[in-house]
Design a protein around this motif. Sequence first.
Motif, PDB file in Angstrom:
ATOM      1  N   GLU A   1      -4.545  11.363  19.826  1.00  0.00           N
ATOM      2  CA  GLU A   1      -3.934  12.466  19.286  1.00  0.00           C
ATOM      3  C   GLU A   1      -2.555  12.637  19.622  1.00  0.00           C
ATOM      4  O   GLU A   1      -1.904  13.174  18.747  1.00  0.00           O
ATOM      5  CB  GLU A   1      -4.966  13.751  19.718  1.00  0.00           C
ATOM      6  N   ALA A   2      -2.215  12.365  20.864  1.00  0.00           N
ATOM      7  CA  ALA A   2      -0.828  12.966  21.312  1.00  0.00           C
ATOM      8  C   ALA A   2       0.345  11.935  20.678  1.00  0.00           C
ATOM      9  O   ALA A   2       1.498  12.509  20.653  1.00  0.00           O
ATOM     10  CB  ALA A   2      -0.798  12.853  23.024  1.00  0.00           C
ATOM     11  N   TRP A   3      -0.078  10.850  20.186  1.00  0.00           N
ATOM     12  CA  TRP A   3       0.924   9.972  19.655  1.00  0.00           C
ATOM     13  C   TRP A   3       0.999   9.866  18.249  1.00  0.00           C
ATOM     14  O   TRP A   3       1.712   9.159  17.829  1.00  0.00           O
ATOM     15  CB  TRP A   3       0.676   8.319  20.255  1.00  0.00           C
ATOM     16  N   ARG A   4       0.200  10.508  17.477  1.00  0.00           N
ATOM     17  CA  ARG A   4       0.257  10.661  15.961  1.00  0.00           C
ATOM     18  C   ARG A   4       1.629  10.974  15.430  1.00  0.00           C
ATOM     19  O   ARG A   4       1.779  10.549  14.221  1.00  0.00           O
ATOM     20  CB  ARG A   4      -1.175  11.352  15.443  1.00  0.00           C
ATOM     21  N   ALA A   5       2.356  11.984  15.947  1.00  0.00           N
ATOM     22  CA  ALA A   5       3.608  12.368  15.609  1.00  0.00           C
ATOM     23  C   ALA A   5       4.457  11.218  15.448  1.00  0.00           C
ATOM     24  O   ALA A   5       5.583  11.460  14.965  1.00  0.00           O
ATOM     25  CB  ALA A   5       3.997  13.694  16.113  1.00  0.00           C
ATOM     26  N   GLN A   6       4.506  10.255  16.378  1.00  0.00           N
ATOM     27  CA  GLN A   6       5.388   9.148  16.502  1.00  0.00           C
ATOM     28  C   GLN A   6       5.397   8.241  15.270  1.00  0.00           C
ATOM     29  O   GLN A   6       6.105   7.197  15.319  1.00  0.00           O
ATOM     30  CB  GLN A   6       5.029   8.375  17.743  1.00  0.00           C
TER      31      GLN A   6
ATOM     32  N   MET B   1       0.838  -1.389   0.157  1.00  0.00           N
ATOM     33  CA  MET B   1       0.074   0.140  -0.049  1.00  0.00           C
ATOM     34  C   MET B   1       0.804   1.259  -0.167  1.00  0.00           C
ATOM     35  O   MET B   1       2.197   1.096   0.357  1.00  0.00           O
ATOM     36  CB  MET B   1      -0.737  -0.025   1.284  1.00  0.00           C
ATOM     37  N   GLU B   2       0.517   2.282  -0.530  1.00  0.00           N
ATOM     38  CA  GLU B   2       1.055   3.626  -0.432  1.00  0.00           C
ATOM     39  C   GLU B   2       1.431   4.112   1.070  1.00  0.00           C
ATOM     40  O   GLU B   2       0.716   3.936   1.862  1.00  0.00           O
ATOM     41  CB  GLU B   2       0.308   4.798  -1.226  1.00  0.00           C
ATOM     42  N   LYS B   3       2.585   4.414   1.040  1.00  0.00           N
ATOM     43  CA  LYS B   3       3.049   5.011   2.351  1.00  0.00           C
ATOM     44  C   LYS B   3       2.190   5.999   2.913  1.00  0.00           C
ATOM     45  O   LYS B   3       2.000   5.802   3.917  1.00  0.00           O
ATOM     46  CB  LYS B   3       4.577   5.237   2.268  1.00  0.00           C
ATOM     47  N   SER B   4       1.831   6.904   2.183  1.00  0.00           N
ATOM     48  CA  SER B   4       1.092   8.044   2.655  1.00  0.00           C
ATOM     49  C   SER B   4      -0.365   7.620   2.978  1.00  0.00           C
ATOM     50  O   SER B   4      -0.609   8.105   4.067  1.00  0.00           O
ATOM     51  CB  SER B   4       0.916   8.985   1.515  1.00  0.00           C
ATOM     52  N   ALA B   5      -0.778   6.702   2.311  1.00  0.00           N
ATOM     53  CA  ALA B   5      -2.080   6.006   2.838  1.00  0.00           C
ATOM     54  C   ALA B   5      -2.027   5.277   4.166  1.00  0.00           C
ATOM     55  O   ALA B   5      -2.807   5.350   5.204  1.00  0.00           O
ATOM     56  CB  ALA B   5      -2.466   5.155   1.531  1.00  0.00           C
ATOM     57  N   PHE B   6      -0.867   4.463   4.212  1.00  0.00           N
ATOM     58  CA  PHE B   6      -0.453   3.843   5.392  1.00  0.00           C
ATOM     59  C   PHE B   6      -0.234   4.625   6.718  1.00  0.00           C
ATOM     60  O   PHE B   6      -0.896   4.400   7.539  1.00  0.00           O
ATOM     61  CB  PHE B   6       0.665   2.986   5.079  1.00  0.00           C
ATOM     62  N   LEU B   7       0.264   5.670   6.439  1.00  0.00           N
ATOM     63  CA  LEU B   7       0.771   6.681   7.583  1.00  0.00           C
ATOM     64  C   LEU B   7      -0.524   7.097   7.908  1.00  0.00           C
ATOM     65  O   LEU B   7      -0.808   7.571   9.213  1.00  0.00           O
ATOM     66  CB  LEU B   7       1.920   7.493   7.113  1.00  0.00           C
ATOM     67  N   ASP B   8      -1.448   7.756   7.049  1.00  0.00           N
ATOM     68  CA  ASP B   8      -2.589   8.426   7.557  1.00  0.00           C
ATOM     69  C   ASP B   8      -3.246   7.336   8.442  1.00  0.00           C
ATOM     70  O   ASP B   8      -4.093   7.895   9.410  1.00  0.00           O
ATOM     71  CB  ASP B   8      -3.449   8.804   6.274  1.00  0.00           C
ATOM     72  N   ALA B   9      -3.670   6.002   7.874  1.00  0.00           N
ATOM     73  CA  ALA B   9      -4.498   5.118   8.464  1.00  0.00           C
ATOM     74  C   ALA B   9      -3.820   4.820   9.765  1.00  0.00           C
ATOM     75  O   ALA B   9      -4.491   4.520  10.834  1.00  0.00           O
ATOM     76  CB  ALA B   9      -4.546   3.796   7.652  1.00  0.00           C
ATOM     77  N   TRP B  10      -2.467   4.930   9.890  1.00  0.00           N
ATOM     78  CA  TRP B  10      -1.821   4.583  11.348  1.00  0.00           C
ATOM     79  C   TRP B  10      -2.294   5.805  12.085  1.00  0.00           C
ATOM     80  O   TRP B  10      -2.583   5.300  13.370  1.00  0.00           O
ATOM     81  CB  TRP B  10      -0.280   4.399  11.045  1.00  0.00           C
ATOM     82  N   LYS B  11      -1.878   6.863  11.828  1.00  0.00           N
ATOM     83  CA  LYS B  11      -2.106   8.066  12.628  1.00  0.00           C
ATOM     84  C   LYS B  11      -3.474   8.109  13.068  1.00  0.00           C
ATOM     85  O   LYS B  11      -3.869   8.437  14.386  1.00  0.00           O
ATOM     86  CB  LYS B  11      -2.101   9.278  11.849  1.00  0.00           C
ATOM     87  N   ASP B  12      -4.347   7.901  12.217  1.00  0.00           N
ATOM     88  CA  ASP B  12      -5.946   7.786  12.665  1.00  0.00           C
ATOM     89  C   ASP B  12      -6.390   6.865  13.872  1.00  0.00           C
ATOM     90  O   ASP B  12      -7.337   6.736  14.304  1.00  0.00           O
ATOM     91  CB  ASP B  12      -7.044   7.582  11.432  1.00  0.00           C
ATOM     92  N   ALA B  13      -5.286   5.597  13.883  1.00  0.00           N
ATOM     93  CA  ALA B  13      -5.548   4.755  14.901  1.00  0.00           C
ATOM     94  C   ALA B  13      -4.850   4.841  16.104  1.00  0.00           C
ATOM     95  O   ALA B  13      -4.717   3.920  17.094  1.00  0.00           O
ATOM     96  CB  ALA B  13      -5.337   3.296  14.059  1.00  0.00           C
ATOM     97  N   LEU B  14      -4.546   6.297  16.425  1.00  0.00           N
ATOM     98  CA  LEU B  14      -3.615   6.398  17.612  1.00  0.00           C
ATOM     99  C   LEU B  14      -4.438   7.640  18.317  1.00  0.00           C
ATOM    100  O   LEU B  14      -4.992   8.559  17.738  1.00  0.00           O
ATOM    101  CB  LEU B  14      -2.357   6.648  17.244  1.00  0.00           C
TER     102      LEU B  14
END
Length: 334
Positions: A271-276, A256-269
């Motif tokens: 708020e305080a941890w999304r930058a990690q 899967m595209e990195k950008s799509a994966f990173l967005d899905a990953w951030k959405d599953a965390l």
Amino acid sequence: MSTQSSAGVPFSIAADLQPCRLLELPPDLLDYLSTSDAPSLSFKAKDATDPEAFLTTQDKTYLIRQVHTSNTVYITTPSLDASGTTAISQCGSALECLPAPTRHAASTLRSLLISFAEPQDADIRSSDPRSKHHVFAQTPMSHGECQDVWKHLVAFEHAGQSFRPTAAALVKVWKWLLEIAYAHAVNLAAPIQKESIDRMLDGEDEWPRSLVDAILLKLSEHGQESLNLQQQATVKFVGHNLLESRHQSHAEQSTMEKSAFLDAWKDALPEAWRAQTTLDILKAGGKRIEFAPEMVAVAEETTTGATKPAAKATAGKRKWHEKFAAARKQGKPS
């Protein structure tokens, strides 16, 4: 001038020598038996046909191996007239205890767990129920090592059955937990009182509570009254399982595209941890992660488990989505 008798100790051999085998203990096992207040030893094997046997303490496992000797070894006892000694048994071989690797035993534990993917899987009623106690008893590994593997697999027991959740199930449960926490204004990125967890999950029965507890146990540092999710471990856990669930559901195209994966990953965390969410976090782990210029993929990891009988869908799940939507409107923090 004194003389010393050269007569030896009279020795005789009983006509009916009893069978006997010696067990040689390594120094650490001997220390365990000598210093422990209540030492406990268990003999284990995968099943009655397994040629390998194991000796376990509370947290260590030893492979028992038969060793033959060319020496003549007798077990003796004082003679009836107390004037000599009599051999009552002869040992032609001994049993040796060697530290046992846990990899093969861990796969045995995996194979005894039912694969769990959807809430209705909790309704599985096997003709051969496998409780946690049963699984540990059938795994040739110490209780402590079994517990470590159980925790690593996020295994859980429900209604007398033992399950191992798939990556897809772990992702779904985690997102479900995150949304319920948001609806109750519970911040999963901060220490949480255990009673807050109980209140938050009260009446929420879409997923087994024992599975939720297994996830929290794997990711948290437990205190007396609070639960503290470890940030890096949780971020990595969510990322790995997002990738693995993608592979399980799209075997023919698991990239899967990195950008799509990173967005899905951030959405599953929280708020305080999304930058990690950096791909470097995923490089250290049990799965092999592959990175291409704009793509990310996970190599295959087999989900082993007992064959699942047919299960009927569970009806009447609690609808918490309405209060979650209401909480969002009120701007409560995640």
